[in-house]
Design a protein around this motif. Structure first.
Motif, PDB file in Angstrom:
ATOM      1  N   GLY A 187       0.798  -1.221   0.000  1.00  0.00           N
ATOM      2  CA  GLY A 187       0.000   0.000   0.000  1.00  0.00           C
ATOM      3  C   GLY A 187       0.830   1.270   0.000  1.00  0.00           C
ATOM      4  N   LEU A 188       2.105   1.152  -0.302  1.00  0.00           N
ATOM      5  CA  LEU A 188       3.002   2.307  -0.339  1.00  0.00           C
ATOM      6  C   LEU A 188       3.020   2.850  -1.768  1.00  0.00           C
ATOM      7  CD1 LEU A 188       5.854   0.677   1.754  1.00  0.00           C
ATOM      8  CD2 LEU A 188       4.088   2.252   2.577  1.00  0.00           C
ATOM      9  N   LYS A 189       1.948   3.499  -2.137  1.00  0.00           N
ATOM     10  CA  LYS A 189       1.739   3.911  -3.533  1.00  0.00           C
ATOM     11  C   LYS A 189       2.817   4.863  -4.049  1.00  0.00           C
ATOM     12  CE  LYS A 189      -1.951   1.455  -3.726  1.00  0.00           C
ATOM     13  NZ  LYS A 189      -1.858   0.126  -4.287  1.00  0.00           N
ATOM     14  N   ALA A 190       3.194   5.843  -3.241  1.00  0.00           N
ATOM     15  CA  ALA A 190       4.217   6.804  -3.694  1.00  0.00           C
ATOM     16  C   ALA A 190       5.548   6.098  -3.929  1.00  0.00           C
ATOM     17  CB  ALA A 190       4.377   7.935  -2.682  1.00  0.00           C
ATOM     18  N   ASP A 191       5.916   5.200  -3.034  1.00  0.00           N
ATOM     19  CA  ASP A 191       7.154   4.441  -3.213  1.00  0.00           C
ATOM     20  C   ASP A 191       7.056   3.540  -4.437  1.00  0.00           C
ATOM     21  OD1 ASP A 191       8.357   5.588  -1.001  1.00  0.00           O
ATOM     22  OD2 ASP A 191       7.888   3.926   0.334  1.00  0.00           O
ATOM     23  N   ALA A 192       5.918   2.900  -4.616  1.00  0.00           N
ATOM     24  CA  ALA A 192       5.722   2.020  -5.771  1.00  0.00           C
ATOM     25  C   ALA A 192       5.888   2.806  -7.069  1.00  0.00           C
ATOM     26  CB  ALA A 192       4.346   1.366  -5.708  1.00  0.00           C
ATOM     27  N   GLU A 193       5.322   3.983  -7.127  1.00  0.00           N
ATOM     28  CA  GLU A 193       5.445   4.815  -8.327  1.00  0.00           C
ATOM     29  C   GLU A 193       6.893   5.244  -8.558  1.00  0.00           C
ATOM     30  OE1 GLU A 193       2.648   8.016  -7.921  1.00  0.00           O
ATOM     31  OE2 GLU A 193       0.929   6.650  -7.922  1.00  0.00           O
ATOM     32  N   ARG A 194       7.579   5.601  -7.483  1.00  0.00           N
ATOM     33  CA  ARG A 194       8.982   6.024  -7.598  1.00  0.00           C
ATOM     34  C   ARG A 194       9.845   4.865  -8.096  1.00  0.00           C
ATOM     35  NH1 ARG A 194      13.039   5.793  -3.613  1.00  0.00           N
ATOM     36  NH2 ARG A 194      11.431   5.309  -2.080  1.00  0.00           N
ATOM     37  N   TYR A 195       9.657   3.688  -7.541  1.00  0.00           N
ATOM     38  CA  TYR A 195      10.441   2.529  -7.978  1.00  0.00           C
ATOM     39  C   TYR A 195      10.086   2.113  -9.400  1.00  0.00           C
ATOM     40  CZ  TYR A 195      12.293   1.861  -3.258  1.00  0.00           C
ATOM     41  OH  TYR A 195      12.937   2.026  -2.060  1.00  0.00           O
ATOM     42  N   ASP A 196       8.829   2.243  -9.767  1.00  0.00           N
ATOM     43  CA  ASP A 196       8.427   1.921 -11.137  1.00  0.00           C
ATOM     44  C   ASP A 196       9.127   2.862 -12.117  1.00  0.00           C
ATOM     45  OD1 ASP A 196       6.754   0.385 -13.018  1.00  0.00           O
ATOM     46  OD2 ASP A 196       5.761   2.317 -13.341  1.00  0.00           O
ATOM     47  N   LYS A 197       9.200   4.131 -11.759  1.00  0.00           N
ATOM     48  CA  LYS A 197       9.884   5.109 -12.606  1.00  0.00           C
ATOM     49  C   LYS A 197      11.371   4.770 -12.723  1.00  0.00           C
ATOM     50  CE  LYS A 197      10.907  10.021 -13.025  1.00  0.00           C
ATOM     51  NZ  LYS A 197      10.823  11.331 -12.408  1.00  0.00           N
ATOM     52  N   LEU A 198      11.994   4.386 -11.608  1.00  0.00           N
ATOM     53  CA  LEU A 198      13.404   4.019 -11.636  1.00  0.00           C
ATOM     54  C   LEU A 198      13.637   2.767 -12.468  1.00  0.00           C
ATOM     55  CD1 LEU A 198      14.332   4.713  -7.899  1.00  0.00           C
ATOM     56  CD2 LEU A 198      15.217   5.920  -9.901  1.00  0.00           C
ATOM     57  N   ALA A 199      12.700   1.821 -12.421  1.00  0.00           N
ATOM     58  CA  ALA A 199      12.816   0.600 -13.240  1.00  0.00           C
ATOM     59  C   ALA A 199      12.775   0.947 -14.718  1.00  0.00           C
ATOM     60  CB  ALA A 199      11.697  -0.381 -12.879  1.00  0.00           C
ATOM     61  N   LYS A 200      11.879   1.849 -15.082  1.00  0.00           N
ATOM     62  CA  LYS A 200      11.771   2.260 -16.488  1.00  0.00           C
ATOM     63  C   LYS A 200      13.024   3.002 -16.935  1.00  0.00           C
ATOM     64  CE  LYS A 200       6.768   2.244 -16.487  1.00  0.00           C
ATOM     65  NZ  LYS A 200       5.558   3.009 -16.314  1.00  0.00           N
ATOM     66  N   GLU A 201      13.565   3.849 -16.071  1.00  0.00           N
ATOM     67  CA  GLU A 201      14.799   4.564 -16.399  1.00  0.00           C
ATOM     68  C   GLU A 201      15.960   3.599 -16.568  1.00  0.00           C
ATOM     69  OE1 GLU A 201      15.347   7.464 -13.306  1.00  0.00           O
ATOM     70  OE2 GLU A 201      13.660   8.688 -13.987  1.00  0.00           O
ATOM     71  N   ALA A 202      16.039   2.605 -15.692  1.00  0.00           N
ATOM     72  CA  ALA A 202      17.110   1.610 -15.785  1.00  0.00           C
ATOM     73  C   ALA A 202      17.002   0.799 -17.065  1.00  0.00           C
ATOM     74  CB  ALA A 202      17.076   0.693 -14.561  1.00  0.00           C
ATOM     75  N   ALA A 203      15.782   0.541 -17.512  1.00  0.00           N
ATOM     76  CA  ALA A 203      15.577  -0.215 -18.761  1.00  0.00           C
ATOM     77  C   ALA A 203      16.099   0.563 -19.948  1.00  0.00           C
ATOM     78  CB  ALA A 203      14.095  -0.536 -18.927  1.00  0.00           C
ATOM     79  N   HIS A 204      15.964   1.866 -19.907  1.00  0.00           N
ATOM     80  CA  HIS A 204      16.420   2.707 -21.024  1.00  0.00           C
ATOM     81  C   HIS A 204      17.936   2.898 -21.015  1.00  0.00           C
ATOM     82  CE1 HIS A 204      12.436   3.433 -22.382  1.00  0.00           C
ATOM     83  NE2 HIS A 204      12.070   4.054 -21.292  1.00  0.00           N
ATOM     84  N   GLN A 205      18.578   2.643 -19.892  1.00  0.00           N
ATOM     85  CA  GLN A 205      20.025   2.816 -19.781  1.00  0.00           C
ATOM     86  C   GLN A 205      20.778   1.578 -20.233  1.00  0.00           C
ATOM     87  OE1 GLN A 205      20.758   3.954 -15.735  1.00  0.00           O
ATOM     88  NE2 GLN A 205      19.838   5.957 -16.004  1.00  0.00           N
ATOM     89  N   ARG A 206      20.093   0.519 -20.512  1.00  0.00           N
ATOM     90  CA  ARG A 206      20.755  -0.735 -20.901  1.00  0.00           C
ATOM     91  C   ARG A 206      21.328  -0.649 -22.262  1.00  0.00           C
ATOM     92  NH1 ARG A 206      17.481  -5.805 -19.931  1.00  0.00           N
ATOM     93  NH2 ARG A 206      19.232  -6.687 -18.908  1.00  0.00           N
TER      94      ARG A 206
END
Length: 57
Positions: free
Chosen positions: A38-57
């Protein structure tokens, strides 16, 4: 157990490179566990970081 998983995944963040853990995966796992807790803000932040990491590959 999800709270413990979150704690363990958070510990892995600064050690991801030396452990050869893809950051995209790690942040994705953190997003999922945060969302489950239920930590929605953290979930959104980590989702954004996951997407950024995918683009850095």
């Amino acid at each position: 157990m999800r709270a413990k998983a979150l704690q363990e995944f958070e510990w892995c963040v600064p050690h991801a490179d030396e452990a050869n853990i893809p950051k995209q995966n790690l942040y994705g796992w953190l997003a999922k566990v945060s969302d489950d807790l239920g930590l929605k803000a953290d979930a959104e932040r980590y989702d954004k970081l996951a997407k950024e990491a995918a683009h850095q590959r």
